[in-house]
Design a protein around this motif. Structure first.
Motif, PDB file in Angstrom:
ATOM      1  N   PRO A  21      -0.642  12.457  -4.452  1.00 44.75           N
ATOM      2  CA  PRO A  21      -0.248  12.015  -3.111  1.00 44.75           C
ATOM      3  C   PRO A  21      -1.096  10.871  -2.567  1.00 44.75           C
ATOM      4  CG  PRO A  21      -1.444  14.092  -2.997  1.00 44.75           C
ATOM      5  CD  PRO A  21      -1.204  13.819  -4.451  1.00 44.75           C
ATOM      6  N   ALA A  22      -2.408  10.887  -2.857  1.00 43.61           N
ATOM      7  CA  ALA A  22      -3.290   9.882  -2.271  1.00 43.61           C
ATOM      8  C   ALA A  22      -3.085   8.511  -2.898  1.00 43.61           C
ATOM      9  CB  ALA A  22      -4.753  10.307  -2.411  1.00 43.61           C
ATOM     10  N   ARG A  23      -2.893   8.495  -4.220  1.00 42.59           N
ATOM     11  CA  ARG A  23      -2.748   7.199  -4.890  1.00 42.59           C
ATOM     12  C   ARG A  23      -2.143   7.381  -6.279  1.00 42.59           C
ATOM     13  NH1 ARG A  23      -4.932   2.300  -3.684  1.00 42.59           N
ATOM     14  NH2 ARG A  23      -5.048   0.748  -5.362  1.00 42.59           N
ATOM     15  N   GLY A  81       5.385   4.092 -10.432  1.00 48.36           N
ATOM     16  CA  GLY A  81       6.343   5.126 -10.792  1.00 48.36           C
ATOM     17  C   GLY A  81       5.736   6.445 -11.214  1.00 48.36           C
ATOM     18  N   GLU A  82       4.412   6.581 -11.153  1.00 42.85           N
ATOM     19  CA  GLU A  82       3.781   7.811 -11.638  1.00 42.85           C
ATOM     20  C   GLU A  82       4.287   9.041 -10.888  1.00 42.85           C
ATOM     21  OE1 GLU A  82      -0.650   9.819 -12.336  1.00 42.85           O
ATOM     22  OE2 GLU A  82      -0.471   7.903 -11.252  1.00 42.85           O
ATOM     23  N   ALA A  83       4.323   8.968  -9.558  1.00 46.86           N
ATOM     24  CA  ALA A  83       4.739  10.136  -8.768  1.00 46.86           C
ATOM     25  C   ALA A  83       6.180  10.525  -9.090  1.00 46.86           C
ATOM     26  CB  ALA A  83       4.585   9.839  -7.283  1.00 46.86           C
ATOM     27  N   ALA A  84       7.069   9.535  -9.152  1.00 50.54           N
ATOM     28  CA  ALA A  84       8.472   9.821  -9.432  1.00 50.54           C
ATOM     29  C   ALA A  84       8.660  10.371 -10.840  1.00 50.54           C
ATOM     30  CB  ALA A  84       9.303   8.553  -9.246  1.00 50.54           C
ATOM     31  N   ALA A 131       0.832  -1.205   0.000  1.00 48.09           N
ATOM     32  CA  ALA A 131       0.000   0.000   0.000  1.00 48.09           C
ATOM     33  C   ALA A 131       0.868   1.257   0.000  1.00 48.09           C
ATOM     34  CB  ALA A 131      -0.934   0.008   1.209  1.00 48.09           C
ATOM     35  N   ALA A 132       2.040   1.182   0.634  1.00 46.34           N
ATOM     36  CA  ALA A 132       2.932   2.338   0.666  1.00 46.34           C
ATOM     37  C   ALA A 132       3.475   2.660  -0.725  1.00 46.34           C
ATOM     38  CB  ALA A 132       4.080   2.084   1.638  1.00 46.34           C
ATOM     39  N   ALA A 133       3.620   1.636  -1.565  1.00 49.60           N
ATOM     40  CA  ALA A 133       4.080   1.883  -2.929  1.00 49.60           C
ATOM     41  C   ALA A 133       2.981   2.499  -3.786  1.00 49.60           C
ATOM     42  CB  ALA A 133       4.559   0.579  -3.555  1.00 49.60           C
ATOM     43  N   ARG A 134       1.727   2.263  -3.413  1.00 45.69           N
ATOM     44  CA  ARG A 134       0.603   2.814  -4.176  1.00 45.69           C
ATOM     45  C   ARG A 134       0.210   4.201  -3.697  1.00 45.69           C
ATOM     46  NH1 ARG A 134      -1.231  -2.550  -3.235  1.00 45.69           N
ATOM     47  NH2 ARG A 134      -2.600  -1.805  -1.573  1.00 45.69           N
ATOM     48  N   ASP A 183       8.744   9.072  -3.968  1.00 39.42           N
ATOM     49  CA  ASP A 183       7.297   9.198  -3.759  1.00 39.42           C
ATOM     50  C   ASP A 183       6.990  10.246  -2.694  1.00 39.42           C
ATOM     51  OD1 ASP A 183       6.907   7.202  -5.611  1.00 39.42           O
ATOM     52  OD2 ASP A 183       6.429   5.643  -4.137  1.00 39.42           O
ATOM     53  N   ALA A 184       7.783  10.232  -1.626  1.00 38.92           N
ATOM     54  CA  ALA A 184       7.544  11.170  -0.531  1.00 38.92           C
ATOM     55  C   ALA A 184       7.724  12.613  -0.992  1.00 38.92           C
ATOM     56  CB  ALA A 184       8.494  10.858   0.630  1.00 38.92           C
ATOM     57  N   VAL A 185       8.788  12.897  -1.720  1.00 42.61           N
ATOM     58  CA  VAL A 185       9.026  14.258  -2.197  1.00 42.61           C
ATOM     59  C   VAL A 185       7.937  14.665  -3.185  1.00 42.61           C
ATOM     60  CG1 VAL A 185      10.634  15.757  -3.442  1.00 42.61           C
ATOM     61  CG2 VAL A 185      11.498  14.111  -1.765  1.00 42.61           C
ATOM     62  N   ALA A 186       7.540  13.741  -4.054  1.00 40.24           N
ATOM     63  CA  ALA A 186       6.459  14.041  -4.994  1.00 40.24           C
ATOM     64  C   ALA A 186       5.176  14.384  -4.259  1.00 40.24           C
ATOM     65  CB  ALA A 186       6.237  12.851  -5.930  1.00 40.24           C
ATOM     66  N   ALA A 187       4.870  13.631  -3.197  1.00 39.68           N
ATOM     67  CA  ALA A 187       3.652  13.891  -2.422  1.00 39.68           C
ATOM     68  C   ALA A 187       3.696  15.271  -1.781  1.00 39.68           C
ATOM     69  CB  ALA A 187       3.476  12.816  -1.351  1.00 39.68           C
ATOM     70  N   ALA A 188       4.878  15.698  -1.342  1.00 41.84           N
ATOM     71  CA  ALA A 188       5.011  17.027  -0.743  1.00 41.84           C
ATOM     72  C   ALA A 188       4.664  18.122  -1.740  1.00 41.84           C
ATOM     73  CB  ALA A 188       6.435  17.224  -0.222  1.00 41.84           C
ATOM     74  N   LEU A 189       4.854  17.835  -3.035  1.00 42.37           N
ATOM     75  CA  LEU A 189       4.535  18.810  -4.075  1.00 42.37           C
ATOM     76  C   LEU A 189       3.142  18.597  -4.652  1.00 42.37           C
ATOM     77  CD1 LEU A 189       7.977  18.951  -5.948  1.00 42.37           C
ATOM     78  CD2 LEU A 189       7.072  20.493  -4.206  1.00 42.37           C
ATOM     79  N   GLY A 190       2.365  17.718  -4.028  1.00 40.04           N
ATOM     80  CA  GLY A 190       0.986  17.509  -4.465  1.00 40.04           C
ATOM     81  C   GLY A 190       0.854  16.647  -5.702  1.00 40.04           C
ATOM     82  N   LEU A 191       1.873  15.836  -6.006  1.00 34.38           N
ATOM     83  CA  LEU A 191       1.830  14.976  -7.188  1.00 34.38           C
ATOM     84  C   LEU A 191       1.226  13.625  -6.813  1.00 34.38           C
ATOM     85  CD1 LEU A 191       5.398  15.814  -8.563  1.00 34.38           C
ATOM     86  CD2 LEU A 191       3.215  16.822  -9.251  1.00 34.38           C
TER      87      LEU A 191
END
Length: 747
Positions: A606-608, A613-616, A541-544, A596-604
């Motif tokens: 983040p939820a799923r 590899g989408e976020a990266a 789930a953490a990868a998704r 993934d974590a850095v991408a989520a911080a930028l709103g990319l």
């Protein structure tokens, strides 16, 4: 009796016009004798004339698709030398030679298709310099009877070309014409559509319809790449909300929509005809083709059928794999009707069977990299590095994701095509078929089997049931060794520093690795440094869900308030509780999850993420300019701690710094953090070079930043094999071979 020479030519020399090439050389050099195919390659028995010049030309002037590994010469005595030079029938069964990959239609055949002769408009035109090979091959030697062309009896005109050594179609096994070869038809709602199938297909595509098109290694789903409604419809039907679509167009159209340099044009026009990632430029196409990406994946038409369709449509087409989500590509007509009926409005069929499923290869020209090794590249082989002369036959089974297998035989490594994710039932079936298929096709009899050390991988479990000695190989060691092998690093070349960054891999200590600096070679490695681990809450789930990775990293950095502000509606406390309790939250040093974590911080997303590899990938696409200030990482003992990086990122977020700048600073900071340690290992003489491997190095920005940070240091990278798990089997195979040789030497 007459003295002559027996000349053995080894390599990729069957199905490439090598025998007529030899025949033509014999005429030129006045040589008498014969040439034939056999399981070991091409065998020539020759006498008279200029034998030295003849022999030198065999490798110096070889046909375009040939790859000559070596030419071996021995004395031969003729009882009765032929008066001229003949092409003799193939001899023997079995396989010691290489098989030629499928090759894009050559210029001469395109001219015929577009000309006025008997192959005008014929969708299956080919010659010895182009056309299907591996996708139609059932066995060796490579003769028509051993291919899916066997049901098509040659007409007199084709037979005459096939039998004329001076013709470019001499012994071209897929030779065909409208009178004797495969036929094409368009089908809609179970009925054949009357009229010209190419013209009718073009009409449907222009109307915004989706057409399933049968190609070389499987079906594509095609639609108009300039039509937002058609693209949206295809995404809706395939349930593929954001993963980029591959595109096909002639070079003149690609130039209108992409930035093309010399390297990109050369790669597009390579006989392998891969999908090439190109920066968006010129006239924009719908964003929905590759949401959030700065590149589009383009390929040239590589069959006459593609050329005809694209010429009739006059615009770029989406050409995405025809398959159900997660399943292998569809290859059979009935299979297509069954599985693609919900996606396609019509089917452009033909009646030549496809012997094996091959997706399109996906590559990048600058920096050079292979993201997916498939059609056009397989079954090409790599020579084993020096020191592997005594390598036994080895079978390596790869990993769980981006599965591929590898065979070692006769000083060559054969890395298979991309098979897919082994947790899918049909992909697992294809994996088992590939093992049997490659063993039969290449007469491979392994004495050892190599696999990943992860006990839960299906390939690992299968290895232990094969009845052979098993070599379990640590995941990141295999990544390092695959890069060494591709670069021809000698077995005694000394240790290297390996920066291996990927999603996850089973570590030698039983924890989850993924951000590693290793020191070693084929025989073994030592873990020198790694990213500070963080809990992987929820496992897969953490990868998704990228937000989970950011939450635990911010908490570890003392920035919990920022996490609370970023994710007010997500179950933060449940994730924190699981992390504290260690409940389905293994410690993980993954660089992929850090992206993934850095991408989520930028709103990319983040939820799923909607695909791996989408976020990266979105984060990479943002980093368009050089970093003015790399983010800092802390170095304590053997750990590379990203906490300072997150503090700097939080400061930038609060200051309203542009996302592109933040992304660039992160990439540069991560590269510098690992490069600093790797440089030290080289400077102190502990390592002779630095290896960059693992799936994160598909990221061109990270690769470039690492190369910059390692300037003046010898660096080995992947160019012809995937840095991701698609290259694992190569590393496993050479490690298993090295261990075998070491044990033999020690005994």
């Amino acid at each position: 009796m007459t003295d002559g020479r027996a000349i053995r030519v080894r390599g990729q020399v069957q199905g490439v016009g090598f025998r007529p090439f030899v025949w033509q050389l014999a005429q030129r050099f006045g040589v008498r004798g014969e040439v034939l195919n056999d399981p070991e390659g091409v065998l020539i028995r020759a006498a008279g004339g200029d034998l030295a010049g003849f022999q030198a030309a065999l490798s110096d002037e070889a046909p375009p698709l040939a790859r000559v590994d070596r030419v071996e010469v021995a004395p031969f005595r003729f009882a009765d030398v032929p008066q001229g030079f003949v092409i003799a029938p193939s001899a023997g069964m079995g396989a010691e030679t290489r098989v030629t990959p499928d090759a894009a239609t050559c210029a001469a055949c395109i001219d015929e298709v577009q000309g006025t002769g008997r192959r005008h408009g014929y969708a299956f035109t080919n010659c010895t310099h182009c056309g299907p090979r591996f996708t139609i091959l059932r066995g060796l030697p490579y003769d028509r009877a051993q291919t899916t062309m066997a049901p098509f009896a040659m007409c007199p005109a084709c037979a005459a070309e096939y039998g004329d050594p001076a013709d470019r179609r001499f012994h071209a096994q897929p030779i065909a014409c409208p009178d004797c070869g495969p036929r094409l038809w368009l089908e809609r709602e179970g009925q054949t559509v009357p009229g010209d199938p190419i013209a009718e297909t073009a009409r449907l595509l222009a109307e915004g319809r989706i057409v399933a098109v049968k190609g070389l290694g499987g079906f594509h789903l095609a639609c108009d790449a300039t039509d937002p409604a058609a693209i949206a419809n295809l995404r809706h039907r395939k349930r593929r909300p954001a993963k980029p679509f591959a595109l096909m167009a002639p070079l003149t159209l690609i130039r209108c929509h992409a930035a093309l340099g010399l390297a990109e044009e050369e790669l597009l026009q390579d006989p392998a005809a891969p999908v090439v990632l190109l920066p968006k430029a010129g006239t924009p196409l719908p964003e929905a083709l590759a949401p959030g990406q700065g590149t589009l994946g383009w390929m040239l038409p590589y069959t006459p059928l593609h050329h005809l369709v694209l010429e009739a449509v006059g615009r770029p087409l989406v050409m995405t794999s025809g398959n159900l989500s997660g399943e292998p590509q569809v290859i059979g007509n009935d299979e297509a009707r069954d599985k693609l009926g919900a996606f396609a409005d019509a089917f452009l069929f033909h009646d030549r069977d496809i012997a094996r499923r091959l997706d399109d290869s996906v590559e990048r020209a600058a920096p050079r990299m292979v993201l997916r090794r498939a059609r056009g590249r397989v079954p090409g082989t790599l020579p084993l590095p020096p020191g592997f002369d005594d390598a036994p036959q080895v079978l390596a089974l790869g990993g769980q994701m981006k599965s591929a297998i590898c065979l070692i035989k006769n000083g060559q490594a054969l890395l298979s095509h991309h098979l897919g994710e082994l947790d899918e039932a049909l992909t697992w079936e294809e994996f088992l078929k590939a093992i049997d298929d490659f063993a039969d096709l290449f007469d491979h009899r392994p004495v050892r089997v190599a696999c990943d050390a992860h006990p839960g991988y299906r390939a690992t479990q299968h290895a232990h049931g094969m009845g052979l000695p098993v070599e379990e190989i640590q995941h990141h060691h295999a990544h390092l060794a695959s890069c060494l092998a591709e670069n021809g690093w000698p077995r005694d070349g000394g240790p290297v520093a390996g920066i291996v960054l990927d999603g996850t891999g089973y570590g030698s200590d039983g924890t989850v690795w993924g951000g590693e600096l290793l020191l070693g070679d084929y025989d073994g490695v030592t873990r020198i440094a790694h990213l500070t681990p963080a809990p992987l809450v929820g496992g897969d789930a953490a990868a998704r869900e990228p937000w989970r990775n950011l939450l635990v990293r911010l908490d570890a950095a003392g920035l919990s308030d920022l996490a609370d502000r970023l994710f007010p509606g997500l179950p933060r406390q449940a994730v924190r509780s699981a992390a504290r309790a260690g409940l389905n939250a293994p410690a993980c040093s993954s660089a992929g999850r850090l992206f993934d974590a850095v991408a989520a911080a930028l709103g990319l997303c983040p939820a799923r993420q909607s695909y791996e590899g989408e976020a990266a990938m979105r984060l990479e696409a943002l980093a368009t300019d050089p970093a003015d200030r790399p983010y800092p990482f802390d170095h304590t003992g053997d750990q590379i701690d990203p906490a300072p990086m997150f503090h700097a990122l939080a400061t930038d977020l609060a200051a309203g710094t542009e996302a592109a700048v933040i992304s660039a600073r992160f990439h540069a900071g991560l590269a510098a953090a690992f490069a600093t340690h790797a440089r030290d290992l080289v400077a102190t003489g502990q390592a002779a070079a630095v290896v960059l491997s693992g799936g994160c190095f598909q990221n061109a920005r990270l690769l470039t930043d690492c190369l910059t940070a390692l300037e003046a240091v010898p660096v080995l990278t992947h160019r012809e094999t995937p840095a991701n798990d698609g290259g694992l089997a190569l590393g496993q195979a050479v490690i298993a071979a090295a261990r075998h040789i070491s044990r033999t030497e020690a005994s």
